[in-house]
Design a protein around this motif. Structure first.
Motif, PDB file in Angstrom:
ATOM      1  N   VAL A  11      51.629  48.110  36.944  1.00  0.00           N
ATOM      2  CA  VAL A  11      50.630  47.875  37.991  1.00  0.00           C
ATOM      3  C   VAL A  11      49.601  46.848  37.525  1.00  0.00           C
ATOM      4  O   VAL A  11      49.213  45.951  38.280  1.00  0.00           O
ATOM      5  N   GLY A  12      49.174  46.943  36.288  1.00  0.00           N
ATOM      6  CA  GLY A  12      48.203  45.989  35.754  1.00  0.00           C
ATOM      7  C   GLY A  12      48.754  44.577  35.689  1.00  0.00           C
ATOM      8  O   GLY A  12      48.067  43.617  36.055  1.00  0.00           O
ATOM      9  N   SER A  15      49.148  43.184  39.304  1.00  0.00           N
ATOM     10  CA  SER A  15      47.860  42.835  39.910  1.00  0.00           C
ATOM     11  C   SER A  15      47.269  41.585  39.267  1.00  0.00           C
ATOM     12  O   SER A  15      46.670  40.752  39.959  1.00  0.00           O
ATOM     13  N   ALA A  18      49.254  38.627  40.699  1.00  0.00           N
ATOM     14  CA  ALA A  18      48.871  38.362  42.084  1.00  0.00           C
ATOM     15  C   ALA A  18      47.509  37.679  42.141  1.00  0.00           C
ATOM     16  O   ALA A  18      47.300  36.757  42.941  1.00  0.00           O
ATOM     17  N   SER A  19      46.599  38.105  41.301  1.00  0.00           N
ATOM     18  CA  SER A  19      45.266  37.490  41.274  1.00  0.00           C
ATOM     19  C   SER A  19      45.345  36.030  40.852  1.00  0.00           C
ATOM     20  O   SER A  19      44.709  35.155  41.461  1.00  0.00           O
ATOM     21  N   GLY A  72      49.956  42.885  50.113  1.00  0.00           N
ATOM     22  CA  GLY A  72      49.230  43.865  49.297  1.00  0.00           C
ATOM     23  C   GLY A  72      48.533  44.904  50.135  1.00  0.00           C
ATOM     24  O   GLY A  72      48.558  46.101  49.820  1.00  0.00           O
TER      25      GLY A  72
END
Length: 77
Positions: A11-12, A15, A18-19, A72
């Motif tokens: 998950v980290g 994310s 994606a950022s 998202g």
């Protein structure tokens, strides 16, 4: 209570990716829009993109960023 560290790491990483993708796409959109202004670059030369190509780059980049954010939000809701 047990924490699944592997899933938390996934998950980290997703994310973070994606950022970074959102920031890069918005930066590309700004580069594309700057080609429309006709302003000279700091080096003294003109923009390498034509106004039409810059507008196309900006639209595609912003649409991709909106698609990532929308996907998202879809996953969260």
């Amino acid at each position: 209570m047990k924490i699944d560290w592997k899933s938390l790491l996934v998950v980290g990483v997703v994310s973070l990716a994606a950022s970074v993708a959102i920031v890069v796409l918005v930066a590309l959109a700004l580069v594309g829009l700057s080609a429309r202004s006709g302003a000279a670059r700091p080096g003294g030369g003109a923009s390498a993109l034509s106004p039409a190509a810059g507008t196309t780059l900006a639209c595609v980049s912003l649409l991709a960023a909106v698609a990532i954010v929308g996907y998202g939000l879809y996953l969260v809701v």
